[in-house]
Design a protein around this motif. Structure first.
Motif, PDB file in Angstrom:
ATOM      1  N   ARG A  54       0.844  -1.191   0.000  1.00 12.86           N
ATOM      2  CA  ARG A  54       0.000   0.000   0.000  1.00 12.86           C
ATOM      3  C   ARG A  54       0.882   1.243   0.000  1.00 12.86           C
ATOM      4  NH1 ARG A  54      -2.628  -3.820  -0.705  1.00 12.86           N
ATOM      5  NH2 ARG A  54      -4.553  -4.514   0.304  1.00 12.86           N
TER       6      ARG A  54
ATOM      7  N   LYS B  67       0.619   5.806   0.113  1.00 16.19           N
ATOM      8  CA  LYS B  67      -0.114   7.074   0.154  1.00 16.19           C
ATOM      9  C   LYS B  67       0.657   8.101  -0.669  1.00 16.19           C
ATOM     10  CE  LYS B  67      -2.868   6.856   4.391  1.00 16.19           C
ATOM     11  NZ  LYS B  67      -2.796   5.409   4.610  1.00 16.19           N
TER      12      LYS B  67
ATOM     13  N   ALA C 141      -3.444   6.253  -8.493  1.00 14.44           N
ATOM     14  CA  ALA C 141      -4.442   5.802  -7.524  1.00 14.44           C
ATOM     15  C   ALA C 141      -5.686   5.278  -8.224  1.00 14.44           C
ATOM     16  CB  ALA C 141      -4.804   6.956  -6.590  1.00 14.44           C
TER      17      ALA C 141
ATOM     18  N   PRO D 145      -6.707   1.266  -7.254  1.00 16.60           N
ATOM     19  CA  PRO D 145      -7.502   1.874  -6.172  1.00 16.60           C
ATOM     20  C   PRO D 145      -7.373   1.169  -4.832  1.00 16.60           C
ATOM     21  CG  PRO D 145      -8.894   0.653  -7.722  1.00 16.60           C
ATOM     22  CD  PRO D 145      -7.534   0.709  -8.323  1.00 16.60           C
ATOM     23  N   ASP D 146      -7.044  -0.119  -4.835  1.00 12.84           N
ATOM     24  CA  ASP D 146      -6.925  -0.855  -3.572  1.00 12.84           C
ATOM     25  C   ASP D 146      -5.540  -0.742  -2.952  1.00 12.84           C
ATOM     26  OD1 ASP D 146      -9.555  -1.740  -3.863  1.00 12.84           O
ATOM     27  OD2 ASP D 146      -8.932  -3.509  -5.015  1.00 12.84           O
TER      28      ASP D 146
ATOM     29  N   GLN E   5      -3.481   5.365  -2.324  1.00 11.13           N
ATOM     30  CA  GLN E   5      -4.465   6.317  -1.810  1.00 11.13           C
ATOM     31  C   GLN E   5      -4.001   7.737  -2.083  1.00 11.13           C
ATOM     32  OE1 GLN E   5      -4.811   6.710   2.430  1.00 11.13           O
ATOM     33  NE2 GLN E   5      -6.976   7.274   2.326  1.00 11.13           N
TER      34      GLN E   5
ATOM     35  N   GLN F 178      -5.755  12.401   5.227  1.00  7.73           N
ATOM     36  CA  GLN F 178      -4.815  11.831   4.280  1.00  7.73           C
ATOM     37  C   GLN F 178      -3.517  12.634   4.245  1.00  7.73           C
ATOM     38  OE1 GLN F 178      -3.445  12.616   1.148  1.00  7.73           O
ATOM     39  NE2 GLN F 178      -2.969  10.573   0.360  1.00  7.73           N
TER      40      GLN F 178
END
Length: 307
Positions: A215, A217, A226, A230-231, A234, A259
């Protein structure tokens, strides 16, 4: 005497950016690689094996310890080579040669991993493998550094003009963990290239497909990434359309702040890199920028990994 005084003063943490304990470890780490490179250079110059035992012949004007210290001072303060040469009592070309010998060794070290002193990350693929194995959520960001403007009529001159800074820049991509510790810096491209294009040309899409559990950010500059993953990626939420209900705007604002607060650590890492003056406004040749940034980021990662 002058060389001794130069070594004593310049080895201080204020000049090198490293505590003397860490400086000693760094010198010991680089010494073997430098000796091997030096022996290879001498063998190529002679065209045959040495006839005398190792250590025979004239000594270096600048021993390896001083070469490392001088290189660190140049990276930290971008001092003119002639100024350092005056402190050490040698010719300016001796300092220049020392920097060109030591800087590639610093850049090739890779990036420290928190809690694993024997592990270094050297490629973006290494970072993804580490994040997948240790369940680390990544932070991704691009940063720009002003560089010399290319000569008039030089091919690709406009490629360095940043659309954001309106200056001639080079761009680097920085990856950190959730605590802002630098795990990788690379993908160096001219400043005109978009942040998202930079990482895509580095093969990040293939890595996200290869490691679906990783993952990351990112900021709004990576919104397309993103959308593609999408999974896994972020980005900040899209702003509600004009005329949206107040509760929707309030929810968007709260999500955006959340965020941003979780991603801001990578901005702090960028700021750590730019505490070294050579990355505030790079005055050297552009072809050495990538090596310089990688060397500084690797040194910063050593300190950050101890946090």
């Amino acid at each position: 005497m002058r060389q001794y005084l130069g070594r004593t003063a310049l080895s201080h943490r204020l000049f090198t950016g490293l505590q003397r304990r860490r400086l000693g470890s760094l010198i010991a780490e680089l010494a073997e690689a430098w000796m091997a490179a030096e022996e290879g250079r001498l063998h190529e110059r002679r065209g045959r094996s040495r006839l005398r035992a190792a250590g025979a012949g004239p000594n270096h004007q600048l021993v390896f310890t001083d070469r490392v210290i001088a290189t660190l001072v140049v990276l930290r303060f971008q001092l003119p080579h002639g100024a350092l040469a005056l402190l050490y009592g040698v010719d300016r070309s001796t300092i220049t040669r020392a920097v060109h010998e030591v800087r590639p060794l610093l850049a090739a070290r890779g990036f420290a991993v928190p809690g694993q002193g024997d592990l270094r990350l050297r490629t973006l693929a290494d970072v993804f493998a580490y994040a997948a194995a240790e369940d680390v959520e990544l932070r991704l960001d691009g940063t720009e550094v002003r560089v010399r403007r290319p000569r008039a009529n030089e091919p690709g001159r406009r490629a360095f003009v940043s659309g954001k800074m309106r200056q001639n820049t080079k761009k680097a991509t920085v990856v950190t963990d959730g605590q802002g510790r630098t795990l990788w810096a690379g993908a160096f491209r001219p400043g005109r290239m978009h942040d998202q294009t930079v990482v895509k040309t580095e093969g990040i899409c293939d890595l996200f497909e290869q490691y679906p559990q990783v993952r990351a950010k990112v900021d709004a500059g990576y919104r397309g990434l993103a959308k593609q993953f999408p999974d896994q990626v972020q980005a900040p939420p899209l702003k509600p359309k004009k005329g949206a209900p107040p509760e929707d705007i309030a929810a968007w604002d709260a999500a955006r702040h959340q965020q941003s607060s979780e991603r801001i650590c990578v901005e702090h890492a960028n700021a750590e890199h730019k505490q070294w003056r050579t990355l505030q406004h790079y005055l050297g040749r552009r072809e050495y920028f990538d090596e310089t940034y990688a060397a500084v980021a690797a040194l910063v990662s050593d300190r950050a990994a101890e946090r």
